[in-house]
Design an enzyme around this catalytic site. Structure first.
Site, short mmCIF file in Angstrom:
data_model
loop_
_atom_site.label_atom_id
_atom_site.label_comp_id
_atom_site.label_asym_id
_atom_site.label_seq_id
_atom_site.Cartn_x
_atom_site.Cartn_y
_atom_site.Cartn_z
N ALA A 69 0.82 -1.09 0.01
CA ALA A 69 -0.05 0.03 0.01
C ALA A 69 0.79 1.19 -0.05
O ALA A 69 2.20 1.04 0.32
CB ALA A 69 -1.02 0.02 1.26
N GLY A 115 0.40 -4.96 0.70
CA GLY A 115 -0.40 -5.10 -0.39
C GLY A 115 -0.19 -5.62 -1.47
O GLY A 115 -1.09 -6.04 -2.37
N GLU A 118 -0.38 -9.05 -1.32
CA GLU A 118 -2.03 -9.39 -1.27
C GLU A 118 -2.93 -9.45 -2.45
O GLU A 118 -3.77 -10.28 -2.87
CB GLU A 118 -2.67 -8.45 -0.10
CG GLU A 118 -1.95 -8.81 1.30
CD GLU A 118 -2.39 -7.56 2.50
OE1 GLU A 118 -2.03 -6.62 2.05
OE2 GLU A 118 -2.95 -7.71 3.31
N GLU A 138 4.34 -5.72 7.43
CA GLU A 138 3.63 -4.66 7.93
C GLU A 138 3.79 -4.43 9.49
O GLU A 138 3.66 -3.32 10.01
CB GLU A 138 1.95 -4.61 7.89
CG GLU A 138 1.28 -4.66 6.50
CD GLU A 138 1.41 -5.75 5.46
OE1 GLU A 138 2.24 -6.60 5.71
OE2 GLU A 138 0.70 -5.52 4.53
#
Ligand code: CO8
Length: 262
Positions: A69, A115, A118, A138
């Protein structure tokens, strides 16, 4: 006519039934900003509506597949509620990708972190270039995976192995990722390897591919007896296709099948 929107942060092309979605924020290692996530949702909608598309590859431009992200956007979030919205946005977009009826492949080179991993986990299959690094870092940032990582990773590789990655946050080399079952194949070039895999898949009957994927996806989380009923129903649909007749006839006549997706 299918309208394809103008994308600022990704490229979309389709060649002989194979769609290629390329993340295009190389200056930020394709960090998944909210704008990029919105465009991924739009491209998933286009793919879902395009009967020409029979398989999809997700790849990244530049040095990495995607490094997570967007940490600049996360740093600017005003409160935990805004962070939750950001997580929900990513989860929703990746759920749309996971629900695509056609096979999807992530072509991972450089990094697939946070992310980025993911996104790859929302695909059906993952191919990595030798030298690539994968991970969910994370917790090292005081965060947790928020785009599905705590749920899709254990479902894919098992709870113990997933928690090793999630709790250490370490970067897993592609070779280890292969051994863990986190990636399906390694290659010198991720995109080339992904295309090779896609071509292998595309030789098969299109409706059967969709039904096989549907059976696996819908069975997840159900008890075995219920899931087997779904399999039997979908098997019945497959057996009713023209392509099934063609596939069996071609076998008996010792020739390659000519599937029409009917
Ligand atoms: N977000 C924003 N920018 C990034 C990101 C990122 N995730 N990753 C890299 N960049 C930028 C860098 O800031 C740098 O920009 P600049 O040139 O302007 O300084 C540029 O990309 C190149 O990066 P590096 O110079 O760091 O490149 P290196 O080759 O030295 O290092 C690494 C590559 C190891 C990949 C390193 O960039 C890195 O560690 N990146 C961050 C990886 C990370 O922690 N990802 C997880 C992010 S959190 C997340 O994904 C949570 C998902 C759920 C969110 C839920 C919503 C709140």
């Amino acid at each position: 006519v299918l309208e394809i929107p103008e994308f600022a942060h990704l490229a979309y092309e389709v060649e002989e039934g194979l769609a290629l979605v390329t993340l295009k924020r190389p200056e930020a290692l394709n960090a998944l900003s909210q704008d990029l996530l919105q465009e991924l949702a739009e491209v998933a909608e286009v793919i879902a509506q395009d009967p020409e598309v029979r398989a999809v590859i997700f790849a990244g431009e530049g040095k990495a597949f995607a490094a997570g992200a967007d940490l600049k956007e996360i740093a600017a979030l005003k409160d935990p509620f805004a962070a939750r919205e950001y997580a929900l946005l990513g989860q929703q977009v990746f759920a749309e990708i996971a629900a695509l009826p056609v096979p999807t492949i992530a072509a991972i080179h450089g990094y697939a972190l946070g992310g980025g991993l993911e996104l790859a986990l929302a695909c059906d299959l993952r191919v990595a270039a030798k030298g690539a690094k994968l991970g969910l870092p994370e917790v090292g940032l005081g965060l947790i995976p928020g785009f599905g990582g705590t749920q899709r990773l254990p479902r894919l590789i098992g709870r113990g192995r997933a928690l090793d990655l999630i709790l250490t946050g370490r970067h897993v080399p592609a070779e280890e990722a292969l051994a863990l079952g986190l990636v399906n194949r390694l290659g010198e070039d991720a995109l080339e390897e992904a295309k090779k895999l896609a071509r292998q898949i595309l030789k098969n009957a299109p409706v059967a591919l969709a039904l096989a994927k549907e059976s696996v996806v819908r069975g997840e989380g159900l008890d075995l007896a219920e899931a087997l009923e779904i399999e039997a129903d979908l098997f019945g649909y497959a057996a009713a296709t023209e392509d099934m007749r063609e596939g069996v006839r071609a076998f008996l006549e010792k020739r390659p099948p000519g599937f029409r997706g009917e």
